[in-house]
Design an enzyme around this catalytic site. Structure first.
Site, PDB file in Angstrom:
ATOM      1  CB  ILE A 137     -31.093  30.159 -25.979  1.00 13.14           C
ATOM      2  CG1 ILE A 137     -30.528  30.419 -24.588  1.00 13.14           C
ATOM      3  CG2 ILE A 137     -31.926  28.912 -25.983  1.00 13.14           C
ATOM      4  CD1 ILE A 137     -31.339  31.369 -23.779  1.00 13.14           C
ATOM      5  CB  ALA A 138     -25.319  29.744 -26.912  1.00 14.93           C
TER       6      ALA A 138
ATOM      7  N   GLY B 211     -17.849  21.972 -20.892  1.00 13.20           N
ATOM      8  CA  GLY B 211     -17.605  21.673 -19.476  1.00 13.20           C
ATOM      9  C   GLY B 211     -18.750  22.027 -18.549  1.00 13.20           C
TER      10      GLY B 211
ATOM     11  CB  SER C 193     -26.797  19.474 -15.112  1.00 15.05           C
ATOM     12  OG  SER C 193     -27.166  18.425 -15.962  1.00 15.05           O
TER      13      SER C 193
ATOM     14  CB  ALA D  29     -25.734  32.618  -9.798  1.00 12.78           C
TER      15      ALA D  29
ATOM     16  N   PRO E 116     -41.094  27.535 -16.762  1.00 11.14           N
ATOM     17  CG  PRO E 116     -42.572  28.383 -15.147  1.00 11.14           C
ATOM     18  CD  PRO E 116     -41.234  28.639 -15.786  1.00 11.14           C
TER      19      PRO E 116
ATOM     20  CD  GLU F 118     -36.629  28.123 -21.229  1.00 13.11           C
ATOM     21  OE1 GLU F 118     -35.824  27.256 -20.842  1.00 13.11           O
ATOM     22  OE2 GLU F 118     -36.427  29.340 -21.146  1.00 13.11           O
TER      23      GLU F 118
ATOM     24  CB  THR G 218     -30.994  15.738 -17.244  1.00 12.56           C
ATOM     25  OG1 THR G 218     -30.749  16.021 -15.856  1.00 12.56           O
ATOM     26  CG2 THR G 218     -29.782  16.137 -18.082  1.00 12.56           C
TER      27      THR G 218
HETATM   28  C1  LIG Z   1     -30.135  17.593 -29.195  1.00  8.13           C
HETATM   29  C2  LIG Z   1     -29.767  18.546 -28.092  1.00  8.13           C
HETATM   30  C3  LIG Z   1     -30.158  19.876 -28.173  1.00  8.13           C
HETATM   31  C4  LIG Z   1     -29.782  20.781 -27.187  1.00  8.13           C
HETATM   32  N1  LIG Z   1     -30.105  22.104 -27.331  1.00  8.13           N
HETATM   33  C5  LIG Z   1     -29.528  23.014 -26.486  1.00  8.13           C
HETATM   34  C6  LIG Z   1     -29.672  24.419 -26.730  1.00  8.13           C
HETATM   35  O1  LIG Z   1     -30.355  24.858 -27.669  1.00  8.13           O
HETATM   36  N2  LIG Z   1     -29.036  25.282 -25.897  1.00  8.13           N
HETATM   37  C7  LIG Z   1     -28.288  24.850 -24.839  1.00  8.13           C
HETATM   38  O2  LIG Z   1     -27.725  25.679 -24.151  1.00  8.13           O
HETATM   39  N3  LIG Z   1     -28.137  23.527 -24.574  1.00  8.13           N
HETATM   40  C8  LIG Z   1     -28.737  22.604 -25.377  1.00  8.13           C
HETATM   41  N4  LIG Z   1     -28.575  21.254 -25.131  1.00  8.13           N
HETATM   42  C9  LIG Z   1     -27.810  20.830 -23.981  1.00  8.13           C
HETATM   43  C10 LIG Z   1     -28.641  20.166 -22.904  1.00  8.13           C
HETATM   44  O3  LIG Z   1     -29.462  21.100 -22.273  1.00  8.13           O
HETATM   45  C11 LIG Z   1     -27.636  19.483 -21.939  1.00  8.13           C
HETATM   46  O4  LIG Z   1     -27.104  18.383 -22.655  1.00  8.13           O
HETATM   47  C12 LIG Z   1     -28.293  19.039 -20.653  1.00  8.13           C
HETATM   48  O5  LIG Z   1     -28.668  20.149 -19.880  1.00  8.13           O
HETATM   49  C13 LIG Z   1     -27.349  18.151 -19.823  1.00  8.13           C
HETATM   50  O6  LIG Z   1     -26.079  18.721 -19.701  1.00  8.13           O
HETATM   51  P1  LIG Z   1     -24.792  17.823 -20.040  1.00  8.13           P
HETATM   52  O7  LIG Z   1     -24.989  17.248 -21.392  1.00  8.13           O
HETATM   53  O8  LIG Z   1     -23.585  18.634 -19.800  1.00  8.13           O
HETATM   54  O9  LIG Z   1     -24.856  16.619 -19.017  1.00  8.13           O
HETATM   55  P2  LIG Z   1     -24.313  16.627 -17.510  1.00  8.13           P
HETATM   56  O10 LIG Z   1     -24.751  17.842 -16.807  1.00  8.13           O
HETATM   57  O11 LIG Z   1     -22.843  16.330 -17.562  1.00  8.13           O
HETATM   58  O12 LIG Z   1     -25.082  15.375 -16.913  1.00  8.13           O
HETATM   59  C14 LIG Z   1     -24.650  14.015 -17.075  1.00  8.13           C
HETATM   60  C15 LIG Z   1     -25.572  13.137 -16.221  1.00  8.13           C
HETATM   61  O13 LIG Z   1     -25.432  13.523 -14.843  1.00  8.13           O
HETATM   62  C16 LIG Z   1     -26.710  13.813 -14.328  1.00  8.13           C
HETATM   63  N5  LIG Z   1     -26.642  14.866 -13.317  1.00  8.13           N
HETATM   64  C17 LIG Z   1     -26.049  16.077 -13.407  1.00  8.13           C
HETATM   65  N6  LIG Z   1     -26.256  16.791 -12.305  1.00  8.13           N
HETATM   66  C18 LIG Z   1     -26.998  16.012 -11.467  1.00  8.13           C
HETATM   67  C19 LIG Z   1     -27.542  16.176 -10.161  1.00  8.13           C
HETATM   68  N7  LIG Z   1     -27.401  17.310  -9.469  1.00  8.13           N
HETATM   69  N8  LIG Z   1     -28.245  15.153  -9.626  1.00  8.13           N
HETATM   70  C20 LIG Z   1     -28.418  14.007 -10.312  1.00  8.13           C
HETATM   71  N9  LIG Z   1     -27.935  13.790 -11.546  1.00  8.13           N
HETATM   72  C21 LIG Z   1     -27.236  14.776 -12.127  1.00  8.13           C
HETATM   73  C22 LIG Z   1     -27.545  14.249 -15.503  1.00  8.13           C
HETATM   74  O14 LIG Z   1     -28.917  14.146 -15.251  1.00  8.13           O
HETATM   75  C23 LIG Z   1     -27.053  13.302 -16.565  1.00  8.13           C
HETATM   76  O15 LIG Z   1     -27.729  12.084 -16.469  1.00  8.13           O
HETATM   77  C24 LIG Z   1     -29.009  20.325 -26.077  1.00  8.13           C
HETATM   78  C25 LIG Z   1     -28.651  18.978 -25.985  1.00  8.13           C
HETATM   79  C26 LIG Z   1     -28.991  18.098 -26.973  1.00  8.13           C
HETATM   80  C27 LIG Z   1     -28.533  16.670 -26.865  1.00  8.13           C
END
Ligand SMILES: Cc1cc2nc3c(=O)[nH]c(=O)nc-3n(C[C@H](O)[C@H](O)[C@H](O)COP(=O)(O)OP(=O)(O)OC[C@H]3O[C@@H](n4cnc5c(N)ncnc54)[C@H](O)[C@@H]3O)c2cc1C
Length: 382
Positions: free
Chosen positions: A126-127, A132, A135, A181, A245, A247, A370
């Site tokens: 799932i992508a 950019g 979260s 959205a 829930p 996931e 996260t």
């Molecule tokens: C090994 C691995 C496997 C993964 N597998 C998948 C997958 O299969 N499919 C997929 O789509 N993605 C996948 N991901 C991506 C993962 O879901 C994202 O890395 C994660 O959601 C965080 O997004 P980001 O890395 O862009 O961090 P960012 O969103 O840039 O966050 C950086 C920091 O800011 C904090 N932050 C952001 N927003 C807020 C807020 N509103 N309040 C407080 N703090 C905040 C975060 O908690 C974090 O500490 C994977 C990641 C890894 C490392």
């Protein structure tokens, strides 16, 4: 009597199922793990083998090729892998993909894709995440533009679990960028013979070395209109929210089983290893640390088991599942750190299970939303 961590949701049938899962993992997965870690992926053969033995899509109805069980059957597989430190084959993301089809797909989409996922002929991914947008998924820039009977997809995704081996990728894209959205949809991308689709690097991570987490690129990829998940545009966000829930609980379940496996390995280690003329298990510090860890596992089990029961009953809400992900992944980080310390220098060596588990566990606080996002979700429900 030695302490055991029994599951309130298990029964004789499930324990028999667990024994066959454990046998398969011990004899066919574990011996291949070092090679998979070196290679960066587990390869297709073990997926097909898992499918042939009925271990994939265990909670998908039999009429779509699944096992006809429920979440507990899936949980057994996650637990048996997690307690052995196996993280290469993300059957959890595969199961999540299957659930998107089951819960949101059209009948034709379910009939076409679910049996292939259950047989392990196609690995699911799932992508959502992009360079950019992580979260904040409203920031997704990947575009799916309708042209006649096709969508033309352009964009790039990163950190995609199972990305290198995937045969079907659910791609989150904007079908109407003006709608935010409500303009987001999920496209089903068949990676076979797919001009414009390219898998980039298998990413070099600090842990989960056998997991093919990859970049994916879409350059004018033509996706048949029939591959819009659910057949209606603009449903992407609702579809994503619906399965949260499920996931999040998977992460909690695996975290707790990982703690149990690490605890068992550490008990063995400290009973063998000697210092100052006695096993290190006899030092009060060692005994107290292990007593604390065992207590955390026991307390965690009560909560996670309750969540499993509620998920099976269909009553687990997103906030409680987010608590399970938050608490269990934080506890896993703390516990593995303590247990690694009891291994001394050997705990820092990758040939030891505890070292691999420690590195693998770090991401549990990051993916699946996260832990900061978990707190946001929980706080909103207060
Ligand atoms: C090994 C691995 C496997 C993964 N597998 C998948 C997958 O299969 N499919 C997929 O789509 N993605 C996948 N991901 C991506 C993962 O879901 C994202 O890395 C994660 O959601 C965080 O997004 P980001 O890395 O862009 O961090 P960012 O969103 O840039 O966050 C950086 C920091 O800011 C904090 N932050 C952001 N927003 C807020 C807020 N509103 N309040 C407080 N703090 C905040 C975060 O908690 C974090 O500490 C994977 C990641 C890894 C490392």
């Amino acid at each position: 009597m030695a302490l055991t961590f029994e599951r309130s949701w298990s029964d004789e049938d499930l324990e028999r199922y667990r024994a066959s899962v454990a046998r398969f993992i011990e004899t066919e997965m574990l011996p291949e793990d070092a090679a998979a870690r070196a290679r960066g992926h587990v390869g297709h053969a073990i997926w097909r083998r898992s499918g042939a033995l009925g271990f994939l899509c265990a909670d998908i109805p039999e009429r779509y090729g699944g096992g006809g069980g429920d979440f507990r059957h899936e949980a057994v597989f996650y637990e048996e892998m997690a307690r052995r430190g196996l993280t290469g084959m993300s059957t959890s993301v595969h199961a999540i993909v299957a659930h998107y089809f089951l819960n949101h797909g059209t009948e034709a989409q379910k009939e076409r894709w679910l049996p292939q996922l259950a047989r392990g002929e196609r690995v699911g991914a799932i992508a959502m995440t992009e360079p950019g947008a992580g979260s904040d998924l409203q920031g997704v820039a990947t575009r799916a533009e309708r042209r006649g009977e096709h969508y033309v997809v352009n964009g790039s995704k990163t950190f995609i679990t199972n990305g290198f081996l995937a045969g079907v990728v659910l791609v989150v894209a904007k079908t109407d960028p003006a709608q935010g959205a409500r303009g987001t949809s999920i496209l089903i991308v068949d990676t076979d013979d797919c001009p414009g689709f390219r898998v980039g690097r298998v990413l070099d991570k600090i842990g989960m070395k056998a997991q093919d987490t990859s970049e994916l690129f879409f350059d004018d990829v033509r996706v048949p209109a029939a591959n819009l998940l659910g057949g209606v545009e603009g449903q992407g966000f609702f579809q994503l929210m619906g399965d949260l829930p499920y996931e999040r609980l998977i992460i909690g379940v695996a975290a707790l089983a990982g703690m149990e496996g690490a605890y068992a390995a550490t008990l063995d280690y400290v009973r063998e290893r000697r210092a100052f003329g006695k096993p290190i298990a006899e030092f009060q510090n060692t005994r107290f640390r292990l007593a604390e860890v065992a207590t955390q596992i026991m307390v965690g089990r009560a909560f996670i088991d309750r969540c499993v029961e509620r998920l099976v009953a269909g009553t687990l809400d997103t906030a409680t599942a987010s608590m399970a992900k938050l608490w269990a992944s934080e506890a896993q980080g703390r516990v593995l750190d303590e247990l690694l310390q009891l291994h001394g220098g050997y705990g820092y060596m990758n040939e030891y299970l505890i070292a691999r588990m420690y590195a693998d566990a770090r991401v549990q606080r990051i993916y699946g939303g996260t832990n900061e996002i978990m707190k946001e979700v929980i706080a909103r429900s207060l």
